[in-house]
Scaffold this motif. Structure first.
Motif, PDB file in Angstrom:
ATOM      1  N   SER A 117      27.676 -14.885 -27.135  1.00  0.00           N
ATOM      2  CA  SER A 117      26.757 -15.388 -28.144  1.00  0.00           C
ATOM      3  C   SER A 117      25.637 -14.370 -28.317  1.00  0.00           C
ATOM      4  CB  SER A 117      26.239 -16.781 -27.764  1.00  0.00           C
ATOM      5  OG  SER A 117      25.524 -17.331 -28.857  1.00  0.00           O
ATOM      6  N   THR A 118      24.588 -14.768 -28.955  1.00  0.00           N
ATOM      7  CA  THR A 118      23.608 -13.768 -29.386  1.00  0.00           C
ATOM      8  C   THR A 118      22.195 -14.318 -29.442  1.00  0.00           C
ATOM      9  OG1 THR A 118      22.921 -12.425 -31.269  1.00  0.00           O
ATOM     10  CG2 THR A 118      24.171 -14.376 -31.781  1.00  0.00           C
ATOM     11  N   ALA A 119      21.235 -13.441 -29.231  1.00  0.00           N
ATOM     12  CA  ALA A 119      19.832 -13.803 -29.406  1.00  0.00           C
ATOM     13  C   ALA A 119      19.519 -14.121 -30.868  1.00  0.00           C
ATOM     14  CB  ALA A 119      18.945 -12.654 -28.927  1.00  0.00           C
ATOM     15  N   PHE A 171      20.968 -10.014 -25.877  1.00  0.00           N
ATOM     16  CA  PHE A 171      19.898  -9.359 -26.621  1.00  0.00           C
ATOM     17  C   PHE A 171      20.471  -8.002 -27.079  1.00  0.00           C
ATOM     18  CE2 PHE A 171      16.256 -12.268 -26.558  1.00  0.00           C
ATOM     19  CZ  PHE A 171      16.920 -13.338 -25.984  1.00  0.00           C
ATOM     20  N   ASN A 172      19.716  -6.921 -27.081  1.00  0.00           N
ATOM     21  CA  ASN A 172      20.260  -5.703 -27.708  1.00  0.00           C
ATOM     22  C   ASN A 172      21.044  -4.864 -26.700  1.00  0.00           C
ATOM     23  OD1 ASN A 172      18.175  -6.737 -29.524  1.00  0.00           O
ATOM     24  ND2 ASN A 172      18.660  -4.926 -30.720  1.00  0.00           N
ATOM     25  N   VAL A 173      22.339  -4.907 -26.845  1.00  0.00           N
ATOM     26  CA  VAL A 173      23.225  -4.240 -25.890  1.00  0.00           C
ATOM     27  C   VAL A 173      23.307  -2.750 -26.244  1.00  0.00           C
ATOM     28  CG1 VAL A 173      25.482  -4.299 -24.820  1.00  0.00           C
ATOM     29  CG2 VAL A 173      24.524  -6.385 -25.829  1.00  0.00           C
ATOM     30  N   HIS A 191      23.423   0.133 -35.244  1.00  0.00           N
ATOM     31  CA  HIS A 191      22.325  -0.240 -34.364  1.00  0.00           C
ATOM     32  C   HIS A 191      21.555   0.964 -33.845  1.00  0.00           C
ATOM     33  CE1 HIS A 191      25.323   0.104 -31.188  1.00  0.00           C
ATOM     34  NE2 HIS A 191      24.314   0.180 -30.345  1.00  0.00           N
ATOM     35  N   LEU A 192      20.292   0.685 -33.551  1.00  0.00           N
ATOM     36  CA  LEU A 192      19.279   1.733 -33.432  1.00  0.00           C
ATOM     37  C   LEU A 192      19.654   2.858 -32.482  1.00  0.00           C
ATOM     38  CD1 LEU A 192      16.413   2.752 -34.090  1.00  0.00           C
ATOM     39  CD2 LEU A 192      15.619   1.392 -32.146  1.00  0.00           C
ATOM     40  N   LEU A 193      20.025   2.534 -31.261  1.00  0.00           N
ATOM     41  CA  LEU A 193      20.218   3.602 -30.291  1.00  0.00           C
ATOM     42  C   LEU A 193      21.402   4.491 -30.646  1.00  0.00           C
ATOM     43  CD1 LEU A 193      19.156   4.955 -27.813  1.00  0.00           C
ATOM     44  CD2 LEU A 193      20.439   3.344 -26.414  1.00  0.00           C
ATOM     45  N   LEU A 207      17.179   9.451 -39.288  1.00  0.00           N
ATOM     46  CA  LEU A 207      17.264   7.996 -39.396  1.00  0.00           C
ATOM     47  C   LEU A 207      15.975   7.446 -39.967  1.00  0.00           C
ATOM     48  CD1 LEU A 207      16.720   6.137 -36.049  1.00  0.00           C
ATOM     49  CD2 LEU A 207      16.316   8.585 -36.256  1.00  0.00           C
ATOM     50  N   GLN A 208      16.064   6.171 -40.347  1.00  0.00           N
ATOM     51  CA  GLN A 208      14.899   5.518 -40.928  1.00  0.00           C
ATOM     52  C   GLN A 208      14.398   4.435 -39.980  1.00  0.00           C
ATOM     53  OE1 GLN A 208      14.924   2.786 -44.606  1.00  0.00           O
ATOM     54  NE2 GLN A 208      14.373   4.766 -45.466  1.00  0.00           N
ATOM     55  N   VAL A 209      13.080   4.350 -39.858  1.00  0.00           N
ATOM     56  CA  VAL A 209      12.476   3.243 -39.110  1.00  0.00           C
ATOM     57  C   VAL A 209      12.239   2.113 -40.108  1.00  0.00           C
ATOM     58  CG1 VAL A 209      10.413   2.480 -37.864  1.00  0.00           C
ATOM     59  CG2 VAL A 209      11.390   4.748 -37.411  1.00  0.00           C
ATOM     60  N   ARG A 283      10.473  -2.830 -44.161  1.00  0.00           N
ATOM     61  CA  ARG A 283      11.168  -3.737 -43.229  1.00  0.00           C
ATOM     62  C   ARG A 283      12.598  -4.005 -43.711  1.00  0.00           C
ATOM     63  NH1 ARG A 283       7.015  -8.632 -41.543  1.00  0.00           N
ATOM     64  NH2 ARG A 283       5.254  -7.318 -40.922  1.00  0.00           N
ATOM     65  N   ARG A 284      13.489  -4.259 -42.788  1.00  0.00           N
ATOM     66  CA  ARG A 284      14.855  -4.666 -43.128  1.00  0.00           C
ATOM     67  C   ARG A 284      14.883  -6.193 -43.176  1.00  0.00           C
ATOM     68  NH1 ARG A 284      19.534  -2.871 -38.980  1.00  0.00           N
ATOM     69  NH2 ARG A 284      18.425  -4.376 -37.694  1.00  0.00           N
ATOM     70  N   ALA A 285      15.532  -6.725 -44.217  1.00  0.00           N
ATOM     71  CA  ALA A 285      15.562  -8.184 -44.381  1.00  0.00           C
ATOM     72  C   ALA A 285      16.132  -8.857 -43.139  1.00  0.00           C
ATOM     73  CB  ALA A 285      16.403  -8.545 -45.602  1.00  0.00           C
ATOM     74  N   GLY A 286      15.489  -9.926 -42.717  1.00  0.00           N
ATOM     75  CA  GLY A 286      16.029 -10.729 -41.631  1.00  0.00           C
ATOM     76  C   GLY A 286      15.674 -10.254 -40.237  1.00  0.00           C
ATOM     77  N   ASP A 287      14.903  -9.168 -40.118  1.00  0.00           N
ATOM     78  CA  ASP A 287      14.562  -8.667 -38.780  1.00  0.00           C
ATOM     79  C   ASP A 287      13.388  -9.450 -38.187  1.00  0.00           C
ATOM     80  OD1 ASP A 287      16.414  -6.721 -38.359  1.00  0.00           O
ATOM     81  OD2 ASP A 287      15.101  -5.033 -38.854  1.00  0.00           O
ATOM     82  N   PRO A 288      13.552 -10.044 -37.004  1.00  0.00           N
ATOM     83  CA  PRO A 288      12.391 -10.641 -36.351  1.00  0.00           C
ATOM     84  C   PRO A 288      11.433  -9.558 -35.857  1.00  0.00           C
ATOM     85  CG  PRO A 288      14.366 -10.893 -34.987  1.00  0.00           C
ATOM     86  CD  PRO A 288      14.791 -10.212 -36.249  1.00  0.00           C
TER      87      PRO A 288
END
Ligand code: UD1
Length: 356
Positions: A117-119, A171-173, A191-193, A207-209, A283-288
């Motif tokens: 499952s996922t955060a 969380f972020n694997v 994904h970021l990394l 890349l873009q922040v 910001r990217r839509a939906g990002d907490p």
């Protein structure tokens, strides 16, 4: 008894398969190879069935043929923005397929499931700080909802049948096998990394922040990055717990500390020893804003202990894997696992990562 790993050609599940083999388990992998990479499956040591986890007759056949007692269910779709574009595809791949898999597996005699499952089930946490499992689930993407619905189905199935499950909310694997046997190989990963490591090695221009105006210490989003090896060890602990008669449960899987996007990029610069070309975008839509695990439940109930909770180590392993992909020297997972001392020496030193 053998276990079934769904999605075993994918990023996390390929690490799981190796950890199970290292622990002496017998493994059958079910993967449709739609996003997974066949070379990730050590086919000399596990049986790979190419097929759909939603195919009930197939699942029933596999379970009976191999006398499977437990399923580790990883197969599914995982990219949050994609789920906004294709919600019904996500409900099919994640929710409907989990229902079919569980129905066929339970009917054929499977007693346990560990579920990815996922955060993302938490949506946009309102209070700052780590979230625990009592935080009301309020997903804001079809991806998060599709996983939450699966958790609910498993909970209800566990009440009705001789069946127990643990849902691990990742969380972020990040990172890769410290022995260099597998890693994140999915093409066009977002994904970021992964993106930052590709940029560090010159495999993408930069890349873009996504967003610099969040209410965080440096204005960028904060996440709890967990090494894939620690995540996989949590699954082994969950499997042991269920086989020992432990109760069904839902548990966060993270370290309990967050890093901002800029902190992750600094770590990549530091470890790779080179600069990154970075653009600062909206910001990217939906990002907490921030998503950090309260991991006390899994530490208390499964006695799970992290071993690689260090951002530079996570980055080093991700970079080493990316380097193997870039130079075409990725080791074959079908090779026999090296002994530990040999393996430690096999992790490429960072100095060995050439400039782009
Ligand atoms: C990730 C997982 C998701 C999981 C969630 C749990 C992936 C693809 N997604 O989502 O399945 O449910 O963790 O926490 O692994 N960022 C940039 N630039 C980029 C990419 C990302 O600035 O090019 C930022 C994002 O805005 C975010 C952070 O980096 O603040 C992490 O993003 P990402 O790696 O995409 O993961 P999540 O969206 O958190």
């Amino acid at each position: 008894m053998p276990v079934l790993v769904t999605g075993g050609a994918g990023y996390i599940a390929s690490h799981m398969t190796l950890a199970l083999l290292d622990a002496g388990e017998e493994v059958v992998v079910l993967d449709d190879l739609s996003t997974g990479v066949r070379a990730n499956v050590p086919e000399d040591r596990v049986r790979l069935v190419v097929g759909d986890v939603g195919d009930e007759p197939l699942v029933s056949h596999i379970v009976k043929e191999h006398a499977i007692d437990a399923v580790l269910h990883f197969a599914g779709s995982v990219v949050v923005p994609d789920s906004l574009r294709d919600p019904l595809g996500y409900y099919r791949n994640n929710t409907c397929n989990t229902r079919s898999l569980a129905a066929a597996a339970i009917a054929a005699g499977v007693r346990h499931m560990v579920f990815s499952s996922t955060a993302a089930v938490y949506g946009l946490p309102t209070a700052p700080g780590p979230v625990n499992e009592s935080t009301p689930a309020a997903p804001i993407s079809p991806y998060g909802t599709s996983k939450l619905m699966s958790e609910m189905m498993l909970r209800d199935a566990a009440s009705a049948h001789d069946f127990s499950f643990i849902a691990l909310r990742y969380f972020n694997v990040a990172g890769a096998d410290p022995l260099g046997r597998t890693g994140q190989s999915t093409p066009n990963a977002t994904h970021l990394l992964k993106v930052a490591c590709e940029a560090a090695l010159g495999r993408r221009p930069g890349l873009q922040v996504f967003g610099t105006d969040y209410p965080t210490r440096d204005g960028t989003g904060v996440r709890d990055y967990i090494h894939v090896t620690d995540l996989v060890s949590a699954h082994l602990a969950a499997l042991d717990h269920l086989r020992a008669g432990g109760a069904s449960d839902i548990m966060n899987c993270g370290y309990g500390r967050g890093f901002s996007v800029l902190e992750v990029l600094d770590a990549v610069r530091r470890v790779a020893g080179r600069d990154l070309t970075v653009e600062y975008g909206p910001r990217r839509a939906g990002d907490p804003v921030e998503l950090v695990a309260d991991a006390s439940r899994i530490r208390d109930r499964l006695a799970w202990r992290s071993r690689l909770d260090d951002l530079d180590t996570i980055v080093a392993h991700a970079l080493a894997w990316e380097q193997r992909i870039a130079t075409g020297t990725r080791s074959r997972t079908r090779r026999r696992a090296p002994a530990r001392a040999e393996a430690a020496a096999a992790v490429p030193s960072l100095a060995a990562i050439p400039n782009g």
